[in-house]
Write a protein that holds these residues in place. Structure first.
Motif, short mmCIF file in Angstrom:
data_model
loop_
_atom_site.label_atom_id
_atom_site.label_comp_id
_atom_site.label_asym_id
_atom_site.label_seq_id
_atom_site.Cartn_x
_atom_site.Cartn_y
_atom_site.Cartn_z
N LEU A 138 0.83 -1.21 0.00
CA LEU A 138 0.00 0.00 0.00
C LEU A 138 0.86 1.26 0.00
O LEU A 138 0.53 2.25 -0.66
CB LEU A 138 -0.92 0.00 1.22
N ASP A 139 1.96 1.23 0.75
CA ASP A 139 2.85 2.38 0.77
C ASP A 139 3.42 2.64 -0.62
O ASP A 139 3.53 3.79 -1.05
CB ASP A 139 3.99 2.15 1.78
N ASP A 140 3.78 1.56 -1.32
CA ASP A 140 4.28 1.71 -2.69
C ASP A 140 3.19 2.27 -3.61
O ASP A 140 3.46 3.08 -4.50
CB ASP A 140 4.76 0.36 -3.23
N LEU A 141 1.95 1.83 -3.38
CA LEU A 141 0.84 2.29 -4.22
C LEU A 141 0.58 3.78 -4.00
O LEU A 141 0.47 4.55 -4.97
CB LEU A 141 -0.42 1.49 -3.89
N PHE A 142 0.49 4.19 -2.75
CA PHE A 142 0.11 5.58 -2.46
C PHE A 142 1.28 6.56 -2.61
O PHE A 142 1.06 7.71 -3.00
CB PHE A 142 -0.46 5.68 -1.05
N TYR A 143 2.48 6.14 -2.29
CA TYR A 143 3.61 7.08 -2.27
C TYR A 143 4.68 6.77 -3.32
O TYR A 143 5.54 7.61 -3.58
CB TYR A 143 4.26 7.09 -0.88
N GLY A 144 4.64 5.56 -3.89
CA GLY A 144 5.63 5.19 -4.89
C GLY A 144 6.81 4.47 -4.27
O GLY A 144 7.15 4.71 -3.11
N ARG A 145 7.40 3.60 -5.04
CA ARG A 145 8.57 2.86 -4.55
C ARG A 145 9.77 3.79 -4.40
O ARG A 145 10.62 3.60 -3.53
CB ARG A 145 8.90 1.71 -5.50
N LYS A 146 9.83 4.78 -5.27
CA LYS A 146 10.89 5.78 -5.18
C LYS A 146 10.24 7.17 -5.17
O LYS A 146 10.19 7.86 -6.19
CB LYS A 146 11.88 5.64 -6.33
N PRO A 147 9.75 7.57 -4.00
CA PRO A 147 9.02 8.85 -3.91
C PRO A 147 9.90 10.03 -4.32
O PRO A 147 11.09 10.08 -3.98
CB PRO A 147 8.65 8.94 -2.42
N ALA A 148 9.29 10.96 -5.00
CA ALA A 148 10.02 12.17 -5.37
C ALA A 148 10.18 13.07 -4.15
O ALA A 148 9.33 13.09 -3.26
CB ALA A 148 9.27 12.91 -6.47
N SER A 149 11.29 13.78 -4.11
CA SER A 149 11.48 14.77 -3.04
C SER A 149 10.42 15.86 -3.20
O SER A 149 10.11 16.29 -4.32
CB SER A 149 12.88 15.38 -3.13
N ARG A 150 9.87 16.30 -2.09
CA ARG A 150 8.83 17.31 -2.14
C ARG A 150 9.41 18.70 -2.09
O ARG A 150 10.50 18.92 -1.52
CB ARG A 150 7.87 17.12 -0.96
N PRO A 151 8.71 19.68 -2.67
CA PRO A 151 9.18 21.07 -2.54
C PRO A 151 9.14 21.52 -1.08
O PRO A 151 8.36 21.01 -0.28
CB PRO A 151 8.17 21.87 -3.38
#
Length: 453
Positions: A431-444
């Motif tokens: 679920l974490d991979d689904l909602f946030y991505g396996r390689k989450p982008a850095s946020r502004p």
């Protein structure tokens, strides 16, 4: 029966749909754009499916209700399966660490100094590596890849406080000790720590492996052997700002790191001074002037577990904390370690920090025995090398960790479930991979910190 056929699937579907909608709104408030899109999208699909179910023929609704009830029952049974059980093994260090060997101490050695000469006479194998790192721009350097004059200046300003407090970590003890019972002393001290700004607080019996074997930095003479001087250690955490940590490895991350080191130093110095005023010896351990290995002390005080990235993982905030320690002879009630096989199991299967580490310093394999203790160990040279290239302390591993999500109802509900079920841990990772991505982008960065350099 007909009412059950309609109400049960509808109730379950409505709860899931509303839950997804609420999670989507919460994700929007947290600035998690992908999670917002996915959650609200799934909520919309849920509403459509609810509408479709309502207009289906009653026999079909009956079949769906039976299947849903069976699925709920099966899911409950599966969650109880003994999946992901981890034997703790021997994870207690058998030897002490020499502070002179850690990268922060080695980086401070000045060419031509007695300490420089003495250290590399003992460890010539480290000199070429360390010299290559010294040739890099360095932490908070204006020529580093991630340099930002405002954020770097603000971080330097925060680091002024621990440096200024370095000689205040210890001091004279009141001549007469105030009689206190351990339970009264512990309750007041923990409450005072929280009042000063600590998030969680615990007490451990100070062990030899908690204490460095020799001085490598801070006050005192370089290279002097250290004794285990106190009986107890009070460890505490301070919470790091989620929004700033989500920018990792950009400059705002180091701004937040420096600020929390300053907060932890302020709390520790005040607590130690308070204890000495009661007539008991006490020493604060703060950034640049530790005598103890803070993650080990905090683990043994019940504050968390050592994870794949080699630092303390707390149940409440994951690795997004900074630590402070006060050692003392004031009689205290010991909390002791709380073994957390669920966290070790999650780190075993997750590997998100290792996959996202820019320097590939975090291992992918399972724990192994190092100095007599079962643990994960990062490649400190690779990690520190990268820091000195980009000028920040990176923090990418901390920002992508699924345990690092904010302390909110939905995240805490998931933490509660995964603490109790190995299958839930595996589902939560998906679920974490689904909602946030396996390689989450850095946020502004937040608006106030998003000013251009």
């Amino acid at each position: 029966m007909d009412i059950w056929v309609i109400v049960f699937p509808g109730s379950v579907g409505l709860v899931l749909t509303l839950g997804l909608g609420a999670f989507g709104l919460q994700s929007w408030r947290e600035g998690e754009r992908r999670a917002t899109r996915v959650a609200l999208g799934l909520a919309a699909v849920g509403l459509v499916l609810l509408g479709v179910v309502v207009i289906l023929p009653l026999p079909v609704q009956h079949v769906l209700a039976v299947l849903l009830a069976a699925g709920v029952l099966l899911g409950g049974l599966l969650l109880a399966l003994p999946v992901g059980q981890v034997a703790p093994g021997n994870d207690t260090p058998q030897t002490r660490v020499d502070e002179r060997d850690i990268m922060f101490a080695r980086a401070r050695l000045k060419l031509g100094s007695a300490a420089h000469t003495a250290y590399y006479a003992l460890h010539p194998e480290h000199q070429a590596i360390d010299d290559r790192i010294r040739a890099l721009p360095g932490l908070l350097a204006p020529t580093a890849q991630k340099a930002h004059p405002l954020h770097f200046a603000a971080a330097e300003a925060s680091f002024v406080l621990p440096a200024a407090l370095r000689e205040w970590v210890d001091g004279p003890v009141a001549a007469e000790a105030l009689p206190l019972t351990p339970d009264a002393a512990t309750a007041y001290l923990k409450g005072l720590a929280r009042y000063f700004g600590a998030r969680t607080v615990g007490v451990a019996t100070l062990q030899p492996y908690h204490v460095y074997s020799h001085i490598g930095r801070g006050s005192g003479e370089y290279g002097v052997p250290l004794a285990v001087e106190h009986r107890y250690a009070l460890a505490f955490t301070v919470e790091m700002d989620h929004a700033l940590m989500a920018t990792a490895p950009e400059a705002p991350t180091t701004l937040e790191t420096a600020k929390e080191y300053a907060v932890a130093a302020q709390i520790a110095v005040q607590l130690a001074a308070f204890i000495r005023a009661l007539g008991y010896p006490a020493r604060a351990h703060i950034d640049g002037n530790y005598r103890v290995i803070a993650p080990l002390v905090a683990r043994d005080a019940g504050l968390g577990e050592l994870g794949r990235m080699g630092i303390l993982m707390t149940p409440e905030l994951g690795p997004c904390v900074r630590l402070g320690v006060v050692t003392t002879d004031l009689p205290l009630l010991v909390d002791g370690r709380i073994t957390r096989p669920d966290m070790v199991d999650f780190c075993r299967i997750c590997k998100k920090c290792a996959e996202n580490c820019p320097s590939r310093a975090i291992p992918f394999d399972d724990r192994r025995e190092i100095a007599g203790a079962l643990r994960w160990q990062i490649d400190a040279v690779k990690c520190f090398h990268y820091w000195n290239v980009i000028g920040t302390d990176c923090g990418r591993c901390m920002s992508v960790c699924p345990y690092s999500h904010p302390d909110t109802f939905s995240h805490n509900l998931l933490r509660w479930v995964i603490r109790r079920s190995g299958l839930a841990r595996r589902a939560a990772l998906r679920l974490d991979d689904l909602f946030y991505g396996r390689k989450p982008a850095s946020r502004p960065a937040p608006a106030w910190a998003a000013v251009s350099d």
